[in-house]
Scaffold this active site. Structure first.
Site, short mmCIF file in Angstrom:
data_model
loop_
_atom_site.label_atom_id
_atom_site.label_comp_id
_atom_site.label_asym_id
_atom_site.label_seq_id
_atom_site.Cartn_x
_atom_site.Cartn_y
_atom_site.Cartn_z
N ASP A 36 0.85 -1.19 0.00
CA ASP A 36 0.00 0.00 0.00
C ASP A 36 0.89 1.25 0.00
OD1 ASP A 36 -3.30 0.06 0.97
OD2 ASP A 36 -2.22 1.98 0.80
N ASP A 61 3.56 1.97 -4.63
CA ASP A 61 2.57 2.60 -5.49
C ASP A 61 2.45 1.72 -6.73
OD1 ASP A 61 1.27 4.06 -7.47
OD2 ASP A 61 2.21 5.96 -6.91
N VAL A 62 1.28 1.14 -6.93
CA VAL A 62 1.12 0.14 -8.00
C VAL A 62 1.24 0.73 -9.41
CG1 VAL A 62 -0.23 -1.50 -6.66
CG2 VAL A 62 -1.41 0.31 -7.95
N ASN A 88 -5.82 -5.24 -5.98
CA ASN A 88 -7.01 -4.59 -5.44
C ASN A 88 -6.87 -3.06 -5.36
OD1 ASN A 88 -9.37 -4.24 -3.36
ND2 ASN A 88 -7.54 -3.53 -2.26
N TYR A 155 -13.54 6.20 -14.40
CA TYR A 155 -13.60 5.01 -13.54
C TYR A 155 -14.14 3.79 -14.31
CZ TYR A 155 -14.35 2.25 -9.27
OH TYR A 155 -14.31 1.27 -8.30
N LYS A 159 -12.19 0.22 -15.01
CA LYS A 159 -12.67 -1.08 -14.51
C LYS A 159 -13.10 -2.01 -15.66
CE LYS A 159 -11.95 -0.31 -10.15
NZ LYS A 159 -10.91 -1.08 -9.41
N THR A 190 -16.95 1.02 2.48
CA THR A 190 -15.53 1.22 2.83
C THR A 190 -15.27 2.73 2.85
OG1 THR A 190 -14.68 1.39 0.57
CG2 THR A 190 -14.94 -0.84 1.46
N1 LIG Z 1 -15.99 0.52 -2.16
C1 LIG Z 1 -16.70 0.24 -3.24
O1 LIG Z 1 -17.90 0.52 -3.33
C2 LIG Z 1 -16.07 -0.46 -4.42
C3 LIG Z 1 -16.91 -0.99 -5.40
C4 LIG Z 1 -16.36 -1.64 -6.49
C5 LIG Z 1 -14.99 -1.75 -6.60
N2 LIG Z 1 -14.19 -1.23 -5.65
C6 LIG Z 1 -12.75 -1.38 -5.84
O2 LIG Z 1 -12.22 -2.08 -4.75
C7 LIG Z 1 -10.86 -1.72 -4.56
C8 LIG Z 1 -10.63 -1.38 -3.08
O3 LIG Z 1 -11.44 -0.26 -2.76
P1 LIG Z 1 -11.94 0.07 -1.27
O4 LIG Z 1 -13.36 0.41 -1.37
O5 LIG Z 1 -11.48 -0.98 -0.34
O6 LIG Z 1 -11.17 1.45 -1.05
P2 LIG Z 1 -10.25 1.99 0.14
O7 LIG Z 1 -10.05 3.44 -0.20
O8 LIG Z 1 -10.83 1.63 1.46
O9 LIG Z 1 -8.89 1.18 -0.05
C9 LIG Z 1 -8.06 1.38 -1.15
C10 LIG Z 1 -6.62 1.16 -0.71
O10 LIG Z 1 -5.79 1.28 -1.87
C11 LIG Z 1 -4.66 2.07 -1.52
N3 LIG Z 1 -4.12 2.71 -2.71
C12 LIG Z 1 -4.64 3.77 -3.40
N4 LIG Z 1 -3.83 4.09 -4.42
C13 LIG Z 1 -2.79 3.22 -4.39
C14 LIG Z 1 -1.63 3.04 -5.18
N5 LIG Z 1 -1.36 3.85 -6.21
N6 LIG Z 1 -0.77 2.04 -4.87
C15 LIG Z 1 -1.02 1.22 -3.80
N7 LIG Z 1 -2.10 1.36 -3.00
C16 LIG Z 1 -2.97 2.33 -3.29
C17 LIG Z 1 -5.18 3.08 -0.49
O11 LIG Z 1 -4.12 3.62 0.28
C18 LIG Z 1 -6.13 2.21 0.31
O12 LIG Z 1 -5.46 1.56 1.38
C19 LIG Z 1 -10.59 -0.58 -5.54
O13 LIG Z 1 -9.95 -1.09 -6.70
C20 LIG Z 1 -11.98 -0.07 -5.87
O14 LIG Z 1 -12.04 0.56 -7.14
C21 LIG Z 1 -14.68 -0.59 -4.56
#
Ligand SMILES: NC(=O)c1ccc[n+]([C@@H]2O[C@H](COP(=O)([O-])OP(=O)(O)OC[C@H]3O[C@@H](n4cnc5c(N)ncnc54)[C@H](O)[C@@H]3O)[C@@H](O)[C@H]2O)c1
Length: 248
Positions: A36, A61-62, A88, A155, A159, A190
């Site tokens: 992360d 950073d991915v 993720n 977005y 995706k 989240t």
């Molecule tokens: N929450 C939702 O409703 C939802 C729905 C569909 C998909 N998603 C997807 O699920 C995944 C996780 O989302 P979440 O809801 O847990 O969000 P979140 O914000 O709680 O967690 C995301 C994490 O990714 C980390 N991050 C951000 N940019 C980064 C980078 N460049 N390199 C490494 N780490 C990085 C952040 O620091 C954080 O810890 C994402 O890909 C998001 O698009 C989320």
């Protein structure tokens, strides 16, 4: 235990769906690299190691290839191998009409959400090929990789790209025993979704036939299924875990 002896990397593992996945994986016997950009990943690793689990934190950073290479190398150095990659990490950049969207806004979303998945998959698959014992990749896409939403060109494009890179890699690597799949969550409670009680959240709740948001743990269980041998005949697919959102 479904992941006994496995070594996994979870990107974006410090929060939300990633954190729930890390917790699910260690409970199922995996050793996990929590990757992360946030220091919360180091705290989570410490907490889990204090509880007797085996994890490491990689600040990565991915969207930066050099950092992804280091992240994969850490799994090998610390745990000797890599069996599972959960790509993720992602951002939910603010919605915006395309006519007003700065190129930088588009690029940042694509860089993290799509190029980050490309880089994480690339270096994990290279490592798995070297090991010659197969592996499992689970990419976290979204319902918005399958359907559109207003003001979300950046977005949804990112995706949709994750859904289709998953198909492509799924068919490319199935014969090597490397299964590449994706999970497509509906809207999940989240930090990405913002504080409760806001009109946006009420709107999201109403959009799910099941009548509520999803929980991060519910996505983590689907990720664990796809990462484990329970999904031994599943390759190149996108599993919708969305409370009926896309079935309407
Ligand atoms: N929450 C939702 O409703 C939802 C729905 C569909 C998909 N998603 C997807 O699920 C995944 C996780 O989302 P979440 O809801 O847990 O969000 P979140 O914000 O709680 O967690 C995301 C994490 O990714 C980390 N991050 C951000 N940019 C980064 C980078 N460049 N390199 C490494 N780490 C990085 C952040 O620091 C954080 O810890 C994402 O890909 C998001 O698009 C989320």
């Amino acid at each position: 235990m479904k992941l006994q002896g496995k070594v996994a990397i979870v990107t974006g593992g410090a929060s939300g769906i990633g954190e729930a996945t890390v917790r699910e994986f260690v409970r199922e016997g995996a050793r996990v690299v929590i990757a992360d950009v946030s220091d919360a990943g180091a705290q989570l690793s410490q907490e889990l190691n204090d509880a007797g689990f085996d994890t490491a934190f990689a600040r990565a950073d991915v969207s930066d290839e050099a950092q992804v290479i280091k992240m994969v190398a850490l799994a090998a150095q610390r745990f000797g191998r890599l069996d599972i990659m959960v790509a993720n990490a992602g951002i939910g950049a603010p919605g915006m009409n395309i006519a007003e969207m700065p190129l930088e806004h588009w690029r940042r979303t694509i860089d993290i959400n799509l190029t980050g998945v490309f880089l994480s998959n690339k270096h994990a698959i290279a490592r798995m090929q070297q090991q010659g014992q197969g592996g499992a990749i689970v990419n976290v896409a979204s319902v918005l990789g399958h359907v559109g939403a207003p003001n979300a060109a950046h977005y949804t494009a990112s995706k949709g790209g994750v859904v289709n890179i998953t198909r492509s890699l799924g068919v490319s690597h199935a014969r090597e025993g490397i299964r590449v799949n994706a999970v497509c969550p509906g809207f999940i409670d989240t930090p990405m979704l913002g504080p409760s009680g806001t009109p946006t959240r009420e709107h999201y709740i109403a959009a799910h036939p099941i009548g509520r948001l999803g929980r991060a743990e519910e996505i983590a269980q689907a990720i664990r299924f796809l990462a484990s041998d329970d999904a031994s005949f599943v390759a190149g697919t996108s599993l919708l875990v969305d409370g009926g959102y896309t079935a309407q």
